[in-house]
Design an enzyme around this catalytic site. Structure first.
Site, PDB file in Angstrom:
ATOM      1  N   ASP A   1       0.829  -1.212   0.000  1.00  0.00           N
ATOM      2  CA  ASP A   1       0.000   0.000   0.000  1.00  0.00           C
ATOM      3  C   ASP A   1       0.861   1.259   0.000  1.00  0.00           C
ATOM      4  OD1 ASP A   1       0.885  -0.715   2.567  1.00  0.00           O
ATOM      5  OD2 ASP A   1      -0.787   0.270   3.567  1.00  0.00           O
TER       6      ASP A   1
ATOM      7  N   THR B   1      -5.803   1.938   9.459  1.00  0.00           N
ATOM      8  CA  THR B   1      -5.649   1.241  10.733  1.00  0.00           C
ATOM      9  C   THR B   1      -4.401   1.750  11.450  1.00  0.00           C
ATOM     10  OG1 THR B   1      -6.719  -0.710   9.798  1.00  0.00           O
ATOM     11  CG2 THR B   1      -5.477  -1.008  11.825  1.00  0.00           C
TER      12      THR B   1
ATOM     13  N   THR C   1     -15.267  15.257  29.968  1.00  0.00           N
ATOM     14  CA  THR C   1     -14.490  14.056  29.621  1.00  0.00           C
ATOM     15  C   THR C   1     -14.524  13.767  28.131  1.00  0.00           C
ATOM     16  OG1 THR C   1     -14.953  13.111  31.801  1.00  0.00           O
ATOM     17  CG2 THR C   1     -14.206  11.607  30.086  1.00  0.00           C
TER      18      THR C   1
END
Length: 256
Positions: free
Chosen positions: A109, A132, A184
């Site tokens: 890739d 990823t 948060t």
């Protein structure tokens, strides 16, 4: 029509390309447990959705970072379309000068993305792919692939943070409004999303120092369009970078 297929760790991108026109782009979830027949059905359904006949496919090319899936996809294309897919790897002419310690270890890739970027932009260049993993590849003034860096992807960072901290909730990867979060969720968004943007800015600056010149920065990947607006470095976003690179390599290796 050419089928250009990129097998990533999370998704498989399948593009149908006629001349220089991308007719369709579809995604499958990468699943190493699937057989070639199952992938054959998946690809057949994709072609039917976009009203493309399997007989219209005159060739195919595949890049893969998941060896277990590569053969299944290659066999599926052969069964469905009757063509032998080219595979990006040893033996395929890329025209890319790879100057790293072990060129054989270069991800397919990464090669494809650099080939596409060099076709449209002038080096020196930094090619970023946010999948990823987040990869950043440096191409020197001659266009040679001289190395880069690999960092955890945005979703990996988010999953690690939420799965390993009992009191921190899950969240959607929306763009934070400020670096200083007031609750948060906003703090997590800032840390993950804006932190990724700062990492890209910082790494580009350091790579440019090592290159000895300002670089053209090309970015691709599913999450890139959300992170890029927060970067202070000028970047060129190209969502079809890998498909373009695959088609370029197919043509270079089938030209008579």
């Amino acid at each position: 029509m050419i089928l250009a297929i990129d097998i990533g760790n999370s998704n498989i991108v399948i593009g149908g390309v006629q001349d220089d026109n991308i007719l369709f782009e579809a995604r499958l979830r990468t699943d190493a447990t699937k057989t070639s027949d199952e992938y054959c059905i998946d690809v057949k359904m994709i072609l039917e959705v976009y009203e493309v006949s399997a007989k219209a496919v005159e060739g195919a090319i595949i890049s893969s970072v998941v060896p277990q899936v590569l053969n299944s996809i290659k066999t599926a294309i052969k069964k469905l379309c009757g063509v032998e897919a080219l595979v990006v790897g040893p033996g395929l002419k890329t025209g890319l000068n790879i100057k790293i310690d072990n060129p054989a270890q270069t991800g397919a890739d990464l090669v494809v993305g650099c080939v596409a970027a060099l076709r449209e932009h002038k080096p020196p260049m930094i090619v970023i792919d946010m999948g990823t993993a987040t990869t950043m590849i440096a191409l020197d003034q001659t266009g040679a692939f001289i190395g880069g860096c690999i960092a955890p992807g945005v979703k990996i960072s988010m999953d690690a943070l939420t799965n390993r901290t009992a009191l921190l909730p899950g969240l959607q990867l929306d763009q934070p409004k400020k670096a200083i979060g007031r609750n948060t969720i906003d703090c997590m968004r800032s840390g993950i999303m804006m932190g990724s943007a700062c990492m890209l800015d910082g790494m580009v600056q350091r790579m440019e120092e090592e290159l000895g010149a300002k670089a053209t920065v090309v970015i691709t990947g599913g999450i890139a369009r959300f992170v890029m607006p927060m970067c202070r470095t000028p970047m060129i976003y190209d969502k079809d970078l890998l498909l373009k690179g695959l088609v370029t390599l197919y043509r270079e290796n089938t030209r008579r």
